[in-house]
Motif scaffolding. Structure first.
Motif, PDB file in Angstrom:
ATOM      1  N   ALA A  27      61.173  42.775  -9.498  1.00 38.47           N
ATOM      2  CA  ALA A  27      61.974  41.913  -9.373  1.00 38.47           C
ATOM      3  C   ALA A  27      61.895  40.973  -7.891  1.00 38.47           C
ATOM      4  O   ALA A  27      62.052  40.305  -7.855  1.00 38.47           O
ATOM      5  CB  ALA A  27      63.119  41.646 -10.415  1.00 38.47           C
ATOM      6  N   ALA A  28      62.583  42.143  -7.025  1.00 39.81           N
ATOM      7  CA  ALA A  28      62.862  41.744  -5.724  1.00 39.81           C
ATOM      8  C   ALA A  28      62.042  42.795  -4.924  1.00 39.81           C
ATOM      9  O   ALA A  28      62.560  43.383  -5.107  1.00 39.81           O
ATOM     10  CB  ALA A  28      63.932  40.269  -5.254  1.00 39.81           C
ATOM     11  N   VAL A  29      62.549  42.345  -2.992  1.00 34.60           N
ATOM     12  CA  VAL A  29      62.302  43.186  -1.788  1.00 34.60           C
ATOM     13  C   VAL A  29      63.160  42.750  -1.385  1.00 34.60           C
ATOM     14  O   VAL A  29      62.926  41.010  -0.666  1.00 34.60           O
ATOM     15  CB  VAL A  29      60.527  43.786  -1.717  1.00 34.60           C
ATOM     16  CG1 VAL A  29      59.904  42.555  -1.174  1.00 34.60           C
ATOM     17  CG2 VAL A  29      60.754  44.459  -0.914  1.00 34.60           C
ATOM     18  N   ALA A  30      63.542  43.261  -0.401  1.00 36.32           N
ATOM     19  CA  ALA A  30      64.210  43.018   1.082  1.00 36.32           C
ATOM     20  C   ALA A  30      63.919  43.846   2.117  1.00 36.32           C
ATOM     21  O   ALA A  30      63.366  44.809   2.174  1.00 36.32           O
ATOM     22  CB  ALA A  30      65.532  43.038   0.998  1.00 36.32           C
ATOM     23  N   SER A  31      63.553  43.460   2.826  1.00 34.79           N
ATOM     24  CA  SER A  31      63.309  43.699   4.045  1.00 34.79           C
ATOM     25  C   SER A  31      64.057  43.561   5.549  1.00 34.79           C
ATOM     26  O   SER A  31      64.931  41.997   5.100  1.00 34.79           O
ATOM     27  CB  SER A  31      62.207  43.781   4.701  1.00 34.79           C
ATOM     28  OG  SER A  31      61.683  44.253   6.028  1.00 34.79           O
ATOM     29  N   LYS A  32      64.747  43.764   6.312  1.00 36.72           N
ATOM     30  CA  LYS A  32      65.871  43.233   7.795  1.00 36.72           C
ATOM     31  C   LYS A  32      64.449  41.829   7.859  1.00 36.72           C
ATOM     32  O   LYS A  32      65.271  41.107   9.026  1.00 36.72           O
ATOM     33  CB  LYS A  32      66.112  44.287   8.901  1.00 36.72           C
ATOM     34  CG  LYS A  32      67.074  45.138   8.136  1.00 36.72           C
ATOM     35  CD  LYS A  32      67.573  46.153   9.421  1.00 36.72           C
ATOM     36  CE  LYS A  32      68.423  46.845   8.182  1.00 36.72           C
ATOM     37  NZ  LYS A  32      69.328  47.649   9.283  1.00 36.72           N
ATOM     38  N   SER A  33      63.019  41.896   8.223  1.00 32.04           N
ATOM     39  CA  SER A  33      62.114  41.662   8.626  1.00 32.04           C
ATOM     40  C   SER A  33      61.805  39.954   6.936  1.00 32.04           C
ATOM     41  O   SER A  33      61.189  40.934   6.498  1.00 32.04           O
ATOM     42  CB  SER A  33      61.622  41.781   9.201  1.00 32.04           C
ATOM     43  OG  SER A  33      59.786  41.068   9.319  1.00 32.04           O
ATOM     44  N   GLU A  34      62.246  39.437   7.852  1.00 27.94           N
ATOM     45  CA  GLU A  34      61.337  38.057   6.057  1.00 27.94           C
ATOM     46  C   GLU A  34      60.657  38.049   6.103  1.00 27.94           C
ATOM     47  O   GLU A  34      60.121  37.991   5.298  1.00 27.94           O
ATOM     48  CB  GLU A  34      62.807  36.218   6.600  1.00 27.94           C
ATOM     49  CG  GLU A  34      62.199  35.711   5.819  1.00 27.94           C
ATOM     50  CD  GLU A  34      62.588  34.694   5.204  1.00 27.94           C
ATOM     51  OE1 GLU A  34      62.649  33.520   5.029  1.00 27.94           O
ATOM     52  OE2 GLU A  34      63.831  34.204   6.662  1.00 27.94           O
ATOM     53  N   GLU A  35      59.740  38.326   7.420  1.00 31.20           N
ATOM     54  CA  GLU A  35      58.333  38.232   7.197  1.00 31.20           C
ATOM     55  C   GLU A  35      57.670  39.240   6.543  1.00 31.20           C
ATOM     56  O   GLU A  35      56.691  39.386   5.517  1.00 31.20           O
ATOM     57  CB  GLU A  35      57.301  38.019   8.470  1.00 31.20           C
ATOM     58  CG  GLU A  35      56.366  37.780   9.301  1.00 31.20           C
ATOM     59  CD  GLU A  35      55.357  37.410  10.392  1.00 31.20           C
ATOM     60  OE1 GLU A  35      54.391  38.205  10.478  1.00 31.20           O
ATOM     61  OE2 GLU A  35      56.262  37.792  11.494  1.00 31.20           O
ATOM     62  N   ARG A  36      57.895  40.504   6.571  1.00 34.30           N
ATOM     63  CA  ARG A  36      58.086  41.406   6.078  1.00 34.30           C
ATOM     64  C   ARG A  36      58.069  41.669   4.902  1.00 34.30           C
ATOM     65  O   ARG A  36      57.170  42.008   3.804  1.00 34.30           O
ATOM     66  CB  ARG A  36      58.358  42.817   7.244  1.00 34.30           C
ATOM     67  CG  ARG A  36      57.863  44.596   6.390  1.00 34.30           C
ATOM     68  CD  ARG A  36      58.366  45.408   7.343  1.00 34.30           C
ATOM     69  NE  ARG A  36      57.830  46.533   6.668  1.00 34.30           N
ATOM     70  CZ  ARG A  36      57.216  47.554   7.686  1.00 34.30           C
ATOM     71  NH1 ARG A  36      57.647  47.763   9.004  1.00 34.30           N
ATOM     72  NH2 ARG A  36      56.793  48.429   6.797  1.00 34.30           N
ATOM     73  N   ALA A  37      59.518  40.960   4.418  1.00 37.17           N
ATOM     74  CA  ALA A  37      59.237  41.055   3.410  1.00 37.17           C
ATOM     75  C   ALA A  37      58.691  39.799   2.636  1.00 37.17           C
ATOM     76  O   ALA A  37      58.047  40.161   0.868  1.00 37.17           O
ATOM     77  CB  ALA A  37      60.807  40.607   3.542  1.00 37.17           C
ATOM     78  N   ALA A  38      58.186  39.114   3.026  1.00 39.95           N
ATOM     79  CA  ALA A  38      57.489  38.160   2.481  1.00 39.95           C
ATOM     80  C   ALA A  38      55.474  38.710   1.778  1.00 39.95           C
ATOM     81  O   ALA A  38      55.382  38.296   1.160  1.00 39.95           O
ATOM     82  CB  ALA A  38      57.555  36.619   3.135  1.00 39.95           C
ATOM     83  N   ASP A  39      55.480  39.420   2.698  1.00 39.96           N
ATOM     84  CA  ASP A  39      54.375  39.824   3.180  1.00 39.96           C
ATOM     85  C   ASP A  39      54.027  40.600   1.966  1.00 39.96           C
ATOM     86  O   ASP A  39      53.293  41.042   0.915  1.00 39.96           O
ATOM     87  CB  ASP A  39      53.865  40.685   4.477  1.00 39.96           C
ATOM     88  CG  ASP A  39      53.681  39.169   5.535  1.00 39.96           C
ATOM     89  OD1 ASP A  39      53.382  38.389   5.356  1.00 39.96           O
ATOM     90  OD2 ASP A  39      53.071  39.901   6.115  1.00 39.96           O
TER      91      ASP A  39
END
Length: 126
Positions: free
Chosen positions: A31-43
């Motif tokens: 349902a969701a993913v989180a990364s310290k980098s928003e760009e990486r999470a979005a990709d």
């Protein structure tokens, strides 16, 4: 898919892609993913067709309230990531090695007992 088991993923690396595939094959939703980098999470979210992404682990956990979290960060962050989830009584499946020291393992399992919340090291088995 509201009735299916909902995972969130902390960390958007290579192993997390494998987990997403395995979760879907088991009938669960990521349902969701989180990364310290928003760009990486979005990709990552775009590649895996995940509806929500975050650059803050805390925000993801508080917003999505998943059934469980898969932790796919590097092992030096596992301890703090596990405790973050347990503090919110969210069950954890953590990539190996789960923690780096015996002291960390003892603290994790003590907190899991205190919170009455499941925690497990994830290992592939054939």
């Amino acid at each position: 898919m509201s009735d299916c088991f909902r995972f969130a993923v902390i960390g958007a690396g290579k192993i997390a892609h494998k987990f997403c595939d395995a979760a879907r094959r088991a009938g669960a939703q990521v349902a969701a993913v989180a990364s310290k980098s928003e760009e990486r999470a979005a990709d990552f979210a775009k590649q895996e067709n995940i509806p929500a992404f975050f650059s803050s682990y805390e925000t993801m956990l508080d917003t999505v309230r998943p059934d469980a979290v898969y932790i796919a960060t590097t092992h030096n962050f596992h301890y703090e990531n596990i405790l973050l989830c347990l503090s919110r009584k969210i069950p954890v499946l953590c990539e190996k090695p789960m923690v780096c020291t015996k002291k960390e393992a003892e603290a994790v399992f003590a907190e899991a007992r205190k919170q009455n919340t499941f925690v497990m090291e994830g290992m592939w088995a054939r």
